[in-house]
Design a protein around this motif. Structure first.
Motif, mmCIF file in Angstrom:
data_model
loop_
_atom_site.group_PDB
_atom_site.id
_atom_site.type_symbol
_atom_site.label_atom_id
_atom_site.label_comp_id
_atom_site.label_asym_id
_atom_site.label_seq_id
_atom_site.Cartn_x
_atom_site.Cartn_y
_atom_site.Cartn_z
ATOM 1 N N THR A 105 2.455 4.281 -4.013
ATOM 2 C CA THR A 105 3.218 5.452 -3.300
ATOM 3 C C THR A 105 3.925 4.763 -2.271
ATOM 4 O OG1 THR A 105 1.697 7.140 -3.863
ATOM 5 C CG2 THR A 105 3.006 7.384 -1.788
ATOM 6 N N CYS A 120 -3.523 8.567 -1.706
ATOM 7 C CA CYS A 120 -4.910 8.127 -1.970
ATOM 8 C C CYS A 120 -5.650 7.812 -0.814
ATOM 9 C CB CYS A 120 -4.986 6.876 -3.186
ATOM 10 S SG CYS A 120 -4.416 5.422 -2.276
ATOM 11 N N ARG A 153 4.237 0.223 0.725
ATOM 12 C CA ARG A 153 3.956 0.610 -0.818
ATOM 13 C C ARG A 153 2.386 0.466 -0.915
ATOM 14 N NH1 ARG A 153 6.782 -2.576 -3.286
ATOM 15 N NH2 ARG A 153 8.540 -1.180 -3.606
ATOM 16 N N CYS A 154 1.783 1.446 -1.220
ATOM 17 C CA CYS A 154 0.266 1.247 -1.464
ATOM 18 C C CYS A 154 0.099 0.292 -2.466
ATOM 19 C CB CYS A 154 -0.356 2.692 -1.615
ATOM 20 S SG CYS A 154 -1.788 2.958 -2.047
ATOM 21 N N GLU A 155 -0.911 -0.449 -2.371
ATOM 22 C CA GLU A 155 -1.441 -1.446 -3.363
ATOM 23 C C GLU A 155 -2.072 -0.851 -4.317
ATOM 24 O OE1 GLU A 155 -0.317 -4.670 -3.835
ATOM 25 O OE2 GLU A 155 1.035 -4.479 -2.115
ATOM 26 N N ASN A 156 -2.808 0.425 -4.196
ATOM 27 C CA ASN A 156 -3.594 1.016 -5.068
ATOM 28 C C ASN A 156 -2.782 1.817 -5.958
ATOM 29 O OD1 ASN A 156 -6.238 1.876 -5.982
ATOM 30 N ND2 ASN A 156 -5.780 4.043 -4.817
ATOM 31 N N GLN A 210 -1.897 4.757 6.736
ATOM 32 C CA GLN A 210 -2.799 5.024 5.606
ATOM 33 C C GLN A 210 -1.865 5.918 4.460
ATOM 34 O OE1 GLN A 210 -5.670 8.257 6.215
ATOM 35 N NE2 GLN A 210 -7.300 6.589 5.466
ATOM 36 N N CYS A 211 -2.016 5.497 2.942
ATOM 37 C CA CYS A 211 -1.271 6.252 2.017
ATOM 38 C C CYS A 211 -1.881 7.524 1.972
ATOM 39 C CB CYS A 211 -1.821 5.553 0.648
ATOM 40 S SG CYS A 211 -1.057 6.331 -0.862
ATOM 41 N N LYS A 242 -5.731 5.107 1.068
ATOM 42 C CA LYS A 242 -6.131 3.747 1.337
ATOM 43 C C LYS A 242 -5.214 3.272 2.361
ATOM 44 C CE LYS A 242 -9.027 3.593 -2.453
ATOM 45 N NZ LYS A 242 -10.356 3.366 -2.434
ATOM 46 N N SER A 243 -5.729 2.142 2.919
ATOM 47 C CA SER A 243 -4.989 1.619 3.866
ATOM 48 C C SER A 243 -4.425 0.071 3.305
ATOM 49 C CB SER A 243 -6.076 1.194 5.330
ATOM 50 O OG SER A 243 -6.091 2.357 5.677
ATOM 51 N N ASP A 244 -4.392 -0.206 2.166
ATOM 52 C CA ASP A 244 -4.106 -1.308 1.432
ATOM 53 C C ASP A 244 -2.642 -1.123 1.099
ATOM 54 O OD1 ASP A 244 -3.992 -4.004 0.399
ATOM 55 O OD2 ASP A 244 -5.093 -3.362 -1.248
ATOM 56 N N TYR A 245 -1.634 -1.804 1.853
ATOM 57 C CA TYR A 245 -0.409 -1.608 1.614
ATOM 58 C C TYR A 245 0.399 -2.900 1.707
ATOM 59 C CZ TYR A 245 -0.119 -1.396 6.618
ATOM 60 O OH TYR A 245 -0.399 -1.829 7.977
#
Length: 113
Positions: free
Chosen positions: A78, A92, A72-75, A88-89, A94-97
Protein backbone atom coordinates in the motif's frame (compact mmCIF):
# COMPACT_ATOMS: atom_id res chain seq x y z
CA UNK A 1 19.58 27.76 10.40
CA UNK A 2 20.91 25.97 7.32
CA UNK A 3 18.19 27.47 5.14
CA UNK A 4 20.31 30.61 4.67
CA UNK A 5 23.13 28.49 3.24
CA UNK A 6 20.63 26.82 0.94
CA UNK A 7 19.37 30.21 -0.26
CA UNK A 8 22.92 31.35 -0.97
CA UNK A 9 23.43 28.16 -2.99
CA UNK A 10 20.25 28.85 -4.96
CA UNK A 11 21.42 32.39 -5.70
CA UNK A 12 24.77 31.03 -6.93
CA UNK A 13 22.92 28.57 -9.17
CA UNK A 14 20.68 31.34 -10.52
CA UNK A 15 23.75 33.47 -11.26
CA UNK A 16 25.25 30.63 -13.30
CA UNK A 17 22.04 29.98 -15.23
CA UNK A 18 21.46 33.68 -15.80
CA UNK A 19 24.94 34.04 -17.28
CA UNK A 20 24.82 30.81 -19.30
CA UNK A 21 21.40 31.56 -20.82
CA UNK A 22 22.09 35.28 -21.08
CA UNK A 23 18.93 36.16 -19.14
CA UNK A 24 18.32 39.78 -18.26
CA UNK A 25 16.07 39.08 -15.29
CA UNK A 26 14.65 36.13 -13.39
CA UNK A 27 11.12 36.86 -12.24
CA UNK A 28 10.50 33.66 -10.27
CA UNK A 29 12.14 30.48 -9.10
CA UNK A 30 9.98 27.47 -8.24
CA UNK A 31 11.32 24.93 -5.78
CA UNK A 32 10.04 21.49 -4.86
CA UNK A 33 10.47 20.99 -1.12
CA UNK A 34 9.90 17.48 0.20
CA UNK A 35 8.43 17.00 3.63
CA UNK A 36 11.45 14.86 4.55
CA UNK A 37 14.07 17.15 2.96
CA UNK A 38 15.06 18.72 6.27
CA UNK A 39 14.16 22.17 4.94
CA UNK A 40 11.56 24.27 6.75
CA UNK A 41 9.60 26.16 4.06
CA UNK A 42 8.80 29.19 6.26
CA UNK A 43 12.47 29.58 7.22
CA UNK A 44 13.48 29.23 3.58
CA UNK A 45 11.05 31.99 2.56
CA UNK A 46 12.29 34.30 5.33
CA UNK A 47 15.92 33.68 4.39
CA UNK A 48 15.10 34.34 0.72
CA UNK A 49 13.60 37.73 1.60
CA UNK A 50 16.60 38.65 3.77
CA UNK A 51 19.26 37.43 1.32
CA UNK A 52 17.73 39.09 -1.73
CA UNK A 53 16.88 42.43 -0.11
CA UNK A 54 18.43 45.23 -2.19
CA UNK A 55 20.05 42.72 -4.53
CA UNK A 56 19.64 41.70 -8.17
CA UNK A 57 17.02 39.14 -7.04
CA UNK A 58 14.98 41.44 -4.81
CA UNK A 59 12.03 41.29 -7.24
CA UNK A 60 12.44 37.57 -7.93
CA UNK A 61 9.56 35.64 -6.46
CA UNK A 62 10.28 32.41 -4.59
CA UNK A 63 7.51 29.84 -5.06
CA UNK A 64 7.53 26.65 -3.06
CA UNK A 65 5.79 23.43 -4.04
CA UNK A 66 5.45 21.20 -1.00
CA UNK A 67 5.84 17.45 -1.63
CA UNK A 68 4.30 15.28 1.11
CA UNK A 69 6.22 12.28 2.41
CA UNK A 70 4.93 9.10 0.84
CA UNK A 71 5.84 5.50 1.55
CA UNK A 72 5.11 2.02 0.25
CA UNK A 73 4.41 -0.68 2.80
CA UNK A 74 6.91 -3.53 2.50
CA UNK A 75 4.25 -5.93 3.77
CA UNK A 76 1.12 -5.21 1.68
CA UNK A 77 2.53 -2.72 -0.90
CA UNK A 78 0.00 0.00 0.00
CA UNK A 79 1.22 3.52 -0.81
CA UNK A 80 0.40 6.01 1.92
CA UNK A 81 1.18 9.43 3.35
CA UNK A 82 3.88 8.83 5.95
CA UNK A 83 3.32 11.79 8.23
CA UNK A 84 -0.45 11.82 8.12
CA UNK A 85 -0.46 8.11 9.03
CA UNK A 86 2.22 8.32 11.73
CA UNK A 87 4.58 6.30 9.51
CA UNK A 88 2.29 3.30 9.81
CA UNK A 89 0.50 1.58 6.94
CA UNK A 90 -3.23 2.37 7.15
CA UNK A 91 -4.06 -1.02 5.61
CA UNK A 92 -2.02 -3.56 7.58
CA UNK A 93 -0.76 -1.25 10.38
CA UNK A 94 2.87 -2.29 9.91
CA UNK A 95 5.68 0.26 10.18
CA UNK A 96 7.94 -1.39 7.62
CA UNK A 97 7.95 0.90 4.59
CA UNK A 98 10.11 2.29 1.82
CA UNK A 99 10.14 6.05 1.24
CA UNK A 100 9.01 6.77 -2.32
CA UNK A 101 8.49 10.53 -2.23
CA UNK A 102 9.09 13.60 -0.11
CA UNK A 103 12.88 13.68 0.26
CA UNK A 104 13.57 15.96 -2.70
CA UNK A 105 14.70 19.53 -2.74
CA UNK A 106 14.97 20.73 -6.33
CA UNK A 107 14.76 23.79 -8.48
CA UNK A 108 11.73 22.81 -10.55
CA UNK A 109 11.51 25.86 -12.79
CA UNK A 110 13.07 29.25 -13.41
CA UNK A 111 10.87 31.90 -14.97
CA UNK A 112 12.75 34.61 -16.83
CA UNK A 113 11.66 37.84 -18.44
Amino acid sequence: MHELGIVIGIIDTLDGIKEEKKLSEISAVILEVGELSGVIPDYLSECWRAATLESRYEKTELRLTFIPAKGRCENCKTEFGLMKNNRQCPTCHKSDYKIIDGKQFDIKEIIAK
